[in-house]
Design a protein around this motif. Structure first.
Motif, PDB file in Angstrom:
ATOM      1  N   MET A   1       0.852  -1.198   0.000  1.00 54.77           N
ATOM      2  CA  MET A   1       0.000   0.000   0.000  1.00 54.77           C
ATOM      3  C   MET A   1       0.878   1.235   0.000  1.00 54.77           C
ATOM      4  SD  MET A   1      -3.065   0.901   2.610  1.00 54.77           S
ATOM      5  CE  MET A   1      -1.948   1.006   4.007  1.00 54.77           C
ATOM      6  N   ASN A   2       0.614   2.178  -0.912  1.00 52.63           N
ATOM      7  CA  ASN A   2       1.425   3.382  -0.971  1.00 52.63           C
ATOM      8  C   ASN A   2       0.831   4.478  -0.099  1.00 52.63           C
ATOM      9  OD1 ASN A   2      -0.618   4.800  -2.511  1.00 52.63           O
ATOM     10  ND2 ASN A   2       0.019   3.544  -4.255  1.00 52.63           N
ATOM     11  N   ASN A   3       1.582   5.584   0.040  1.00 50.45           N
ATOM     12  CA  ASN A   3       1.171   6.655   0.936  1.00 50.45           C
ATOM     13  C   ASN A   3      -0.163   7.272   0.543  1.00 50.45           C
ATOM     14  OD1 ASN A   3       3.370   6.373   2.566  1.00 50.45           O
ATOM     15  ND2 ASN A   3       4.619   7.869   1.484  1.00 50.45           N
ATOM     16  N   ASN A   4      -0.471   7.290  -0.758  1.00 52.38           N
ATOM     17  CA  ASN A   4      -1.727   7.889  -1.193  1.00 52.38           C
ATOM     18  C   ASN A   4      -2.937   7.132  -0.667  1.00 52.38           C
ATOM     19  OD1 ASN A   4      -0.433   9.912  -2.623  1.00 52.38           O
ATOM     20  ND2 ASN A   4      -0.292   8.681  -4.483  1.00 52.38           N
ATOM     21  N   ASN A   5      -2.748   5.871  -0.332  1.00 55.06           N
ATOM     22  CA  ASN A   5      -3.842   5.064   0.169  1.00 55.06           C
ATOM     23  C   ASN A   5      -3.933   5.064   1.687  1.00 55.06           C
ATOM     24  OD1 ASN A   5      -4.690   4.284  -2.387  1.00 55.06           O
ATOM     25  ND2 ASN A   5      -3.283   2.546  -2.444  1.00 55.06           N
ATOM     26  N   ARG A   6      -3.008   5.739   2.342  1.00 56.23           N
ATOM     27  CA  ARG A   6      -3.006   5.705   3.807  1.00 56.23           C
ATOM     28  C   ARG A   6      -3.938   6.768   4.377  1.00 56.23           C
ATOM     29  NH1 ARG A   6       2.783   3.577   6.151  1.00 56.23           N
ATOM     30  NH2 ARG A   6       2.782   1.654   4.947  1.00 56.23           N
ATOM     31  N   THR A   7      -5.205   6.519   4.214  1.00 62.22           N
ATOM     32  CA  THR A   7      -6.240   7.392   4.760  1.00 62.22           C
ATOM     33  C   THR A   7      -6.765   6.767   6.037  1.00 62.22           C
ATOM     34  OG1 THR A   7      -6.858   8.148   2.552  1.00 62.22           O
ATOM     35  CG2 THR A   7      -8.450   8.502   4.314  1.00 62.22           C
ATOM     36  N   ALA A   8      -6.829   7.542   7.101  1.00 60.33           N
ATOM     37  CA  ALA A   8      -7.261   7.024   8.402  1.00 60.33           C
ATOM     38  C   ALA A   8      -8.648   7.544   8.753  1.00 60.33           C
ATOM     39  CB  ALA A   8      -6.262   7.411   9.492  1.00 60.33           C
ATOM     40  N   LEU A   9      -9.385   6.712   9.445  1.00 63.81           N
ATOM     41  CA  LEU A   9     -10.680   7.085  10.020  1.00 63.81           C
ATOM     42  C   LEU A   9     -10.503   7.148  11.528  1.00 63.81           C
ATOM     43  CD1 LEU A   9     -13.780   7.523   9.733  1.00 63.81           C
ATOM     44  CD2 LEU A   9     -14.014   5.038   9.949  1.00 63.81           C
ATOM     45  N   VAL A  10     -10.781   8.300  12.129  1.00 62.70           N
ATOM     46  CA  VAL A  10     -10.650   8.472  13.577  1.00 62.70           C
ATOM     47  C   VAL A  10     -12.039   8.692  14.165  1.00 62.70           C
ATOM     48  CG1 VAL A  10      -9.724   9.928  15.420  1.00 62.70           C
ATOM     49  CG2 VAL A  10      -8.304   9.371  13.442  1.00 62.70           C
ATOM     50  N   LEU A  11     -12.413   7.810  15.092  1.00 66.90           N
ATOM     51  CA  LEU A  11     -13.742   7.844  15.703  1.00 66.90           C
ATOM     52  C   LEU A  11     -13.590   8.071  17.204  1.00 66.90           C
ATOM     53  CD1 LEU A  11     -15.272   4.780  13.805  1.00 66.90           C
ATOM     54  CD2 LEU A  11     -15.495   7.201  13.230  1.00 66.90           C
ATOM     55  N   PRO A  12     -13.771   9.296  17.673  1.00 65.12           N
ATOM     56  CA  PRO A  12     -13.639   9.593  19.102  1.00 65.12           C
ATOM     57  C   PRO A  12     -14.854   9.109  19.888  1.00 65.12           C
ATOM     58  CG  PRO A  12     -14.230  11.570  17.894  1.00 65.12           C
ATOM     59  CD  PRO A  12     -14.016  10.499  16.869  1.00 65.12           C
ATOM     60  N   GLY A  13     -14.771   9.259  21.205  1.00 63.10           N
ATOM     61  CA  GLY A  13     -15.828   8.753  22.082  1.00 63.10           C
ATOM     62  C   GLY A  13     -17.002   9.703  22.218  1.00 63.10           C
ATOM     63  N   GLY A  14     -17.987   9.225  22.982  1.00 65.05           N
ATOM     64  CA  GLY A  14     -19.172  10.049  23.195  1.00 65.05           C
ATOM     65  C   GLY A  14     -20.387   9.274  23.643  1.00 65.05           C
ATOM     66  N   GLY A  15     -20.209   8.042  24.132  1.00 57.58           N
ATOM     67  CA  GLY A  15     -21.349   7.263  24.590  1.00 57.58           C
ATOM     68  C   GLY A  15     -22.364   7.076  23.477  1.00 57.58           C
ATOM     69  N   ALA A  16     -23.626   7.323  23.785  1.00 55.18           N
ATOM     70  CA  ALA A  16     -24.695   7.153  22.802  1.00 55.18           C
ATOM     71  C   ALA A  16     -24.534   8.089  21.610  1.00 55.18           C
ATOM     72  CB  ALA A  16     -26.049   7.384  23.472  1.00 55.18           C
ATOM     73  N   ARG A  17     -23.796   9.171  21.785  1.00 52.88           N
ATOM     74  CA  ARG A  17     -23.587  10.116  20.687  1.00 52.88           C
ATOM     75  C   ARG A  17     -22.883   9.466  19.490  1.00 52.88           C
ATOM     76  NH1 ARG A  17     -21.920  15.991  22.531  1.00 52.88           N
ATOM     77  NH2 ARG A  17     -23.351  16.403  24.256  1.00 52.88           N
ATOM     78  N   ALA A  18     -22.205   8.347  19.710  1.00 54.99           N
ATOM     79  CA  ALA A  18     -21.454   7.695  18.636  1.00 54.99           C
ATOM     80  C   ALA A  18     -22.365   7.165  17.543  1.00 54.99           C
ATOM     81  CB  ALA A  18     -20.598   6.562  19.206  1.00 54.99           C
ATOM     82  N   ALA A  19     -23.675   7.132  17.771  1.00 60.29           N
ATOM     83  CA  ALA A  19     -24.612   6.749  16.707  1.00 60.29           C
ATOM     84  C   ALA A  19     -24.499   7.707  15.526  1.00 60.29           C
ATOM     85  CB  ALA A  19     -26.041   6.734  17.241  1.00 60.29           C
ATOM     86  N   TYR A  20     -24.103   8.947  15.784  1.00 58.09           N
ATOM     87  CA  TYR A  20     -23.909   9.939  14.715  1.00 58.09           C
ATOM     88  C   TYR A  20     -22.903   9.439  13.688  1.00 58.09           C
ATOM     89  CZ  TYR A  20     -22.516  14.407  12.583  1.00 58.09           C
ATOM     90  OH  TYR A  20     -22.219  15.420  11.697  1.00 58.09           O
ATOM     91  N   GLN A  21     -21.884   8.721  14.141  1.00 58.56           N
ATOM     92  CA  GLN A  21     -20.841   8.235  13.241  1.00 58.56           C
ATOM     93  C   GLN A  21     -21.393   7.231  12.234  1.00 58.56           C
ATOM     94  OE1 GLN A  21     -18.071   6.772  16.149  1.00 58.56           O
ATOM     95  NE2 GLN A  21     -17.353   8.822  16.727  1.00 58.56           N
ATOM     96  N   ALA A  22     -22.396   6.452  12.633  1.00 55.05           N
ATOM     97  CA  ALA A  22     -23.007   5.488  11.717  1.00 55.05           C
ATOM     98  C   ALA A  22     -23.696   6.204  10.566  1.00 55.05           C
ATOM     99  CB  ALA A  22     -24.006   4.604  12.470  1.00 55.05           C
ATOM    100  N   GLY A  23     -24.342   7.330  10.848  1.00 54.57           N
ATOM    101  CA  GLY A  23     -24.997   8.095   9.794  1.00 54.57           C
ATOM    102  C   GLY A  23     -24.013   8.694   8.823  1.00 54.57           C
ATOM    103  N   VAL A  24     -22.901   9.205   9.325  1.00 52.89           N
ATOM    104  CA  VAL A  24     -21.864   9.777   8.461  1.00 52.89           C
ATOM    105  C   VAL A  24     -21.301   8.708   7.534  1.00 52.89           C
ATOM    106  CG1 VAL A  24     -19.571  10.840   8.419  1.00 52.89           C
ATOM    107  CG2 VAL A  24     -21.255  11.580  10.124  1.00 52.89           C
TER     108      VAL A  24
END
Length: 378
Positions: A1-24
């Motif tokens: 995998m080259n550098n152009n493909n090194r895209t990261a997904l960062v999902l911070p905390g928030g209890g029930a608020r993390a349901a927002y991440q599923a919609g995104v």
């Protein structure tokens, strides 16, 4: 995998608020030319975001299936799936705290948490197959996954990660990267909100919520080789709130909600601002100067998607969806009114609220469709 493909997904905390991440992630999935291909080779999560991150990692060979699994859990979410909400369970928890306050000198044993989250452990065992992580790394659909937790004894923020053998652990001030085989217990530790859920012992130390003492939430993704980082927040990142006169003494729920917001939101906002400042500085330094002085820093492209509405107000509108026993417990500390909505927004694991968060995440992402497509080079 080259550098152009090194895209990261960062999902911070928030209890029930993390349901927002599923919609995104649902909106992003619909934008992809091939929705089965995982656009995030590096996935990092903390607290409830760690559970979402593990779901993506365990299903990395089919991104659409991963997002569907995530949405299925959050759309059908009930409080009883996360912590005991029956009258007996809540009463037993309350009695342990009351007896500790009144007879602690005699009992010499303090309660471990306000709520019993063993139902969450059972849910994770049913839903996640961690053996898939090694397979996804081997076939190239995933490069690395990290889950962060906070050590109560050491005070260190530890990022437990799985990645190819050439990825080295790291050590920085009060934060470390530790290679490990991830499991349900790592997720339980990362999501152990202080006082609310019990600490979890991993190896030689007891751990709590990964958002505590996390000085650099974006750091694990960068150490794992990320060149681009998509952050899905769990609270408004640049909210301008006018100072208001407060006549009444803050309720216990208001204080607790303020503390949790400080744990979950403030560190992320500061780290993003720090990264943007470093990027601007690097952009004006000539490449030959960087090479001559041995400057190893690299610019990191960052995109942040965060709620466009105040989630404490949204939670206050759906607070009555909580089981009666939990409402009774929270009403006593002032969490069932608008001023205590921040605490409720972290504990409201009920369908009306989580589905509203999913819809909000989807709309917010659609509103920035062109920006997201440019970031992911779609």
């Amino acid at each position: 995998m080259n550098n152009n493909n090194r895209t990261a997904l960062v999902l911070p905390g928030g209890g029930a608020r993390a349901a927002y991440q599923a919609g995104v992630l649902s909106a992003i999935c619909e934008m992809l030319p091939d929705p089965t291909q995982n656009p995030f080779p590096i996935v990092c999560g903390t607290s409830a975001g760690a559970i979402n991150a593990a779901t993506i990692a365990c299903n990395a060979d089919n991104f659409r299936a991963a997002v569907e699994a995530l949405n299925d859990v959050w759309r059908s979410m009930r409080v009883r799936d996360v912590y005991r909400a029956d009258p007996l369970g809540v009463a037993a928890s309350g009695a342990r705290w009351l007896s500790s306050l009144m007879l602690g000198w005699f009992l010499r044993k303090s309660p471990r948490s306000l709520l019993d989250n063993d139902p969450l452990r059972q849910l994770l065992h049913r839903r996640l197959d961690f053996a898939n992580i090694d397979r996804a790394i081997a076939n190239g659909s995933l490069y690395a996954v990290a889950v962060s937790a906070s050590g109560y004894t050491s005070g260190h923020s530890i990022s437990f990660f799985q990645a190819p053998a050439d990825v080295e652990p790291w050590a920085r001030t009060q934060r470390f990267g530790s290679r490990d085989r991830l499991s349900v217990e790592h997720l339980m530790a990362s999501a152990a909100i202080p006082f609310v859920f019990p600490a979890i012992k991993l190896h030689r130390e007891w751990f709590g919520d990964g958002s505590m003492r996390q000085l650099a939430p974006l750091s694990p993704a960068i150490h794992l080789g990320a060149e681009k980082v998509l952050v899905i927040g769990a609270g408004r990142m640049s909210e301008k709130v006018e100072r208001q006169r407060g006549e009444l003494y803050p309720s216990l729920a208001q204080v607790a909600g303020h503390a949790l917001s400080s744990i979950f939101l403030d560190g992320l906002a500061v780290d993003i601002e720090r990264m943007q400042r470093i990027n601007r500085t690097l952009s004006v330094i000539p490449d030959d100067v960087k090479t001559r002085v041995g400057l190893s820093l690299r610019p990191i492209e960052t995109l942040v998607i965060a709620p466009s509405q105040r989630l404490d107000h949204l939670a206050a509108r759906h607070a009555r969806a909580l089981p009666r026993a939990v409402r009774f417990l929270l009403r006593g500390i002032g969490a069932m009114n608008r001023s205590g909505g921040a605490l409720t927004s972290y504990l409201l694991f009920e369908q009306p609220y989580t589905r509203a968060l999913i819809e909000l995440g989807y709309r917010d992402t659609e509103a920035r469709r062109e920006e997201v497509k440019a970031f992911l080079q779609i």
